[in-house]
Structure formats: structure tokens, C-alpha cells
Design a protein around this motif. Structure first.
Motif, mmCIF file in Angstrom:
data_model
loop_
_atom_site.group_PDB
_atom_site.id
_atom_site.type_symbol
_atom_site.label_atom_id
_atom_site.label_comp_id
_atom_site.label_asym_id
_atom_site.label_seq_id
_atom_site.Cartn_x
_atom_site.Cartn_y
_atom_site.Cartn_z
ATOM 1 N N VAL A 1 0.802 -1.224 0.000
ATOM 2 C CA VAL A 1 0.000 0.000 0.000
ATOM 3 C C VAL A 1 0.838 1.279 0.000
ATOM 4 N N MET A 2 2.127 1.180 0.359
ATOM 5 C CA MET A 2 2.889 2.417 0.532
ATOM 6 C C MET A 2 4.380 2.155 0.346
ATOM 7 N N LEU A 3 5.054 3.118 -0.263
ATOM 8 C CA LEU A 3 6.506 3.091 -0.418
ATOM 9 C C LEU A 3 7.074 4.343 0.248
ATOM 10 N N THR A 4 8.224 4.214 0.892
ATOM 11 C CA THR A 4 8.881 5.399 1.444
ATOM 12 C C THR A 4 10.331 5.449 0.988
ATOM 13 N N ARG A 5 10.782 6.668 0.763
ATOM 14 C CA ARG A 5 12.199 6.916 0.505
ATOM 15 C C ARG A 5 12.591 8.151 1.315
ATOM 16 N N THR A 6 13.627 8.016 2.114
ATOM 17 C CA THR A 6 14.120 9.135 2.912
ATOM 18 C C THR A 6 15.503 9.503 2.402
ATOM 19 N N PHE A 7 15.630 10.740 1.919
ATOM 20 C CA PHE A 7 16.887 11.219 1.336
ATOM 21 C C PHE A 7 17.597 12.134 2.328
ATOM 22 N N VAL A 8 18.855 11.820 2.612
ATOM 23 C CA VAL A 8 19.675 12.643 3.503
ATOM 24 C C VAL A 8 21.001 12.910 2.800
ATOM 25 N N ARG A 9 21.472 14.141 2.859
ATOM 26 C CA ARG A 9 22.773 14.448 2.251
ATOM 27 C C ARG A 9 23.832 13.513 2.821
ATOM 28 N N ALA A 10 24.606 12.896 1.958
ATOM 29 C CA ALA A 10 25.560 11.857 2.377
ATOM 30 C C ALA A 10 26.545 12.368 3.418
ATOM 31 N N GLU A 11 26.999 13.641 3.297
ATOM 32 C CA GLU A 11 28.018 14.136 4.231
ATOM 33 C C GLU A 11 27.464 14.349 5.636
ATOM 34 N N LEU A 12 26.127 14.311 5.785
ATOM 35 C CA LEU A 12 25.521 14.465 7.106
ATOM 36 C C LEU A 12 25.383 13.131 7.837
ATOM 37 N N VAL A 13 25.661 12.039 7.145
ATOM 38 C CA VAL A 13 25.436 10.714 7.714
ATOM 39 C C VAL A 13 26.760 10.103 8.169
ATOM 40 N N PRO A 14 26.889 9.750 9.454
ATOM 41 C CA PRO A 14 28.110 9.083 9.909
ATOM 42 C C PRO A 14 28.352 7.805 9.113
ATOM 43 N N ALA A 15 29.613 7.507 8.823
ATOM 44 C CA ALA A 15 29.944 6.344 7.996
ATOM 45 C C ALA A 15 29.401 5.048 8.589
ATOM 46 N N THR A 16 29.334 4.964 9.897
ATOM 47 C CA THR A 16 28.859 3.735 10.543
ATOM 48 C C THR A 16 27.380 3.491 10.317
ATOM 49 N N CYS A 17 26.647 4.511 9.882
ATOM 50 C CA CYS A 17 25.200 4.376 9.696
ATOM 51 C C CYS A 17 24.819 3.886 8.309
ATOM 52 N N ALA A 18 25.775 3.798 7.417
ATOM 53 C CA ALA A 18 25.460 3.415 6.047
ATOM 54 C C ALA A 18 25.395 1.906 5.864
ATOM 55 N N ALA A 19 25.727 1.163 6.893
ATOM 56 C CA ALA A 19 25.738 -0.298 6.778
ATOM 57 C C ALA A 19 24.322 -0.839 6.656
ATOM 58 N N GLU A 20 24.199 -2.018 6.047
ATOM 59 C CA GLU A 20 22.885 -2.625 5.803
ATOM 60 C C GLU A 20 22.150 -2.891 7.101
ATOM 61 N N ASP A 21 22.867 -3.197 8.189
ATOM 62 C CA ASP A 21 22.184 -3.521 9.437
ATOM 63 C C ASP A 21 21.601 -2.273 10.110
ATOM 64 N N TYR A 22 21.847 -1.101 9.515
ATOM 65 C CA TYR A 22 21.277 0.124 10.045
ATOM 66 C C TYR A 22 20.022 0.523 9.261
ATOM 67 N N ALA A 23 19.557 -0.370 8.423
ATOM 68 C CA ALA A 23 18.570 0.012 7.425
ATOM 69 C C ALA A 23 17.115 -0.132 7.852
ATOM 70 N N SER A 24 16.841 -0.546 9.071
ATOM 71 C CA SER A 24 15.447 -0.780 9.428
ATOM 72 C C SER A 24 14.639 0.508 9.300
ATOM 73 N N PRO A 25 13.477 0.449 8.647
ATOM 74 C CA PRO A 25 12.661 1.668 8.458
ATOM 75 C C PRO A 25 12.228 2.239 9.800
ATOM 76 N N ARG A 26 12.180 3.531 9.885
ATOM 77 C CA ARG A 26 11.761 4.191 11.125
ATOM 78 C C ARG A 26 11.155 5.535 10.762
ATOM 79 N N ARG A 27 10.468 6.116 11.699
ATOM 80 C CA ARG A 27 9.889 7.437 11.439
ATOM 81 C C ARG A 27 11.020 8.444 11.234
ATOM 82 N N LEU A 28 10.733 9.468 10.431
ATOM 83 C CA LEU A 28 11.756 10.432 10.050
ATOM 84 C C LEU A 28 12.430 11.065 11.266
ATOM 85 N N ALA A 29 11.657 11.484 12.266
ATOM 86 C CA ALA A 29 12.238 12.146 13.439
ATOM 87 C C ALA A 29 13.221 11.228 14.165
#
Length: 252
Positions: A147-175
């Protein structure tokens, strides 16, 4: 009304009757509708007119076609989408299209990647023509129906390198996502519009190409007016009701 315009309206009137039949249980949810020839005979019209009427039902979620099997009645969902939830809203109040019971979402994680956002998102995030953004993508289903698709875009330089791993990928509310990234949003805006879906969205939501989607985008900025992220939510129009509370007393 001219004969030509009357004929043009015929398939709309037939679609209205079939919607009413589905709502009243003449055709139960998941029940196969009569074949095109049978419906044409019942309504006294050409098969082409029935074909156009059934296309309307498919496009607004009252029917679903199954290849090689036929067309089946489908009761549209009524999932309440509230971009700005009002904590003061009385919980016992429900509008005319409100869901009878809460809808539990199942989430298919599509992944985390670096990709080029849509043009409007690229502009608001201040990205260059070939700059990508780190993107969280997920699909939400209810009772086995996407019923729904989400995509959250964040500037890459704002994201700590440790957060880009696949195990950090669980969907969550934007806040919550921004808080986990150490970012502090100060203000935001929600924009929602209807549009035709892309081919990929049709495939992921399992909808016909004639059905529009709701595209809702939340943009957030920090206290320094720096755009932090854009969250895009693409909703099946046959599944969602966009709702908000009103204070009727203020209208007086």
C-alpha cells in the motif's frame, strides 16, 4: 444530454452500480465478478462499455484483475494518513471513510543506497547535478497487499559512515532516523499531490498503470535553515484517506 455524451456516460454509470454492489456485499471481497459477456448481457451494452467500466473499478481499487483467471471484487482499504497528527484529537471520533479497525503494517525492507533523488528533492537539499543522497527505502503492506513506499533522502556528508551499513537500514519514522544520525530538525513542511505512478511504483505497489498515487513529501530544516532531509511517501490512492482535524467553532 446528447446521444453521444449519454453513451460516454454509460460506462461510468455501470461502474457506479458495480461499486454499489461491492459495497453492499452483492459481490464479496475476493469474489470473482461475472465475465465481460455476462455483464454486457445484464446491462444491455457492448462488451467494450463493460471493459471501460471494469477499468474504472480496477483504477480506484474496487476490483483486481488476475491474469488468466478474471476480475475479482476488492473492498478498498481506508488507512488514515495524517501528516501532522494532532495529539489532542478525540480518539473516539472517526470520519466517514475511517478504517473500522487499526491497520498493522508489514514492512519489506528494500534497502539503503546512495542514489540521485528526484529533481525537486535534489534542489531543496542543495545537491549538484551528479550528487547522490543516502536513501532509506521501504515498502509497507497491509493484509498481504502493498500500500505504501517510502524513501528518505539525507545528504551523504551528514550521515556518519557507521550508519550506512545494511544492518542500520530498518525503516523508522523520520524524526527517529534524524535523531539517530545526530541531526536536529527545527521545522518542516508537508506537501501532497496526486500523480501518475512510475513503472517501478506500479510493480512495487502491484497496481494498474491507470491508478494515481499520492506523493507526500516532508522536508525538514535545522535551526540554521539547512535542509536536512526529504522523506517521500508514495501511497496507493485506493488504500489511503488523507485526514486532519478541524475546529468547527473557529469558522463562526
Amino acid at each position: 444530454m446528447t446521444d453521444a455524451s449519454s453513451a460516454q456516460r454509460m460506462f461510468v454509470d455501470i461502474a457506479d452500480q458495480l461499486r454499489s454492489d461491492i459495497a453492499q456485499g452483492v459481490y464479496a471481497d475476493g469474489e470473482r465478478l461475472p465475465g465481460e459477456d455476462d455483464l454486457a448481457a445484464n446491462f444491455g451494452v457492448a462488451s467494450r462499455t463493460i471493459n471501460r467500466a471494469v477499468d474504472l473499478l480496477k483504477n480506484d481499487g474496487h476490483a483486481i484483475g488476475r491474469r488468466g483467471s478474471g476480475v475479482y471484487a476488492q473492498t478498498p482499504l481506508a488507512i488514515k494518513h495524517k501528516p501532522f497528527p494532532d495529539p489532542a484529537e478525540p480518539k473516539s471520533r472517526a470520519g466517514a471513510w475511517a478504517a473500522v479497525e487499526p491497520r498493522a503494517f508489514d514492512i519489506d525492507l528494500i534497502g539503503v543506497s546512495s542514489e540521485q533523488p528526484p529533481a525537486g528533492v535534489t534542489s531543496v537539499l542543495g545537491l549538484g547535478a551528479k550528487q547522490g543522497a543516502l536513501t532509506w527505502k521501504a515498502r509497507f503492506s497491509v493484509q498481504g497487499r502493498p500500500v505504501m513506499l517510502t524513501r528518505t533522502f539525507v545528504r551523504a556528508e551528514l550521515v556518519p559512515a557507521t550508519c550506512a551499513a545494511e544492518d542500520y537500514a530498518s525503516p523508522r519514522r523520520l524524526a527517529l532516523l534524524l535523531a539517530d544520525l545526530g541531526l536536529s530538525p527545527a521545522e518542516g513542511v508537508v506537501e501532497t499531490r496526486g500523480r501518475a505512478p512510475s513503472g517501478e511504483e506500479c510493480d512495487l505497489l502491484e497496481i494498474p498503470v491507470g491508478r494515481f498515487v499520492l506523493d507526500s513529501r516532508v522536508t525538514v530544516w535545522d535551526a540554521q535553515k539547512r535542509a536536512l532531509a526529504v522523506e517521500q511517501t508514495v501511497m496507493d490512492t485506493a488504500a489511503f484517506v488523507v485526514a486532519h482535524s478541524i475546529n468547527v467553532g473557529e469558522a463562526r
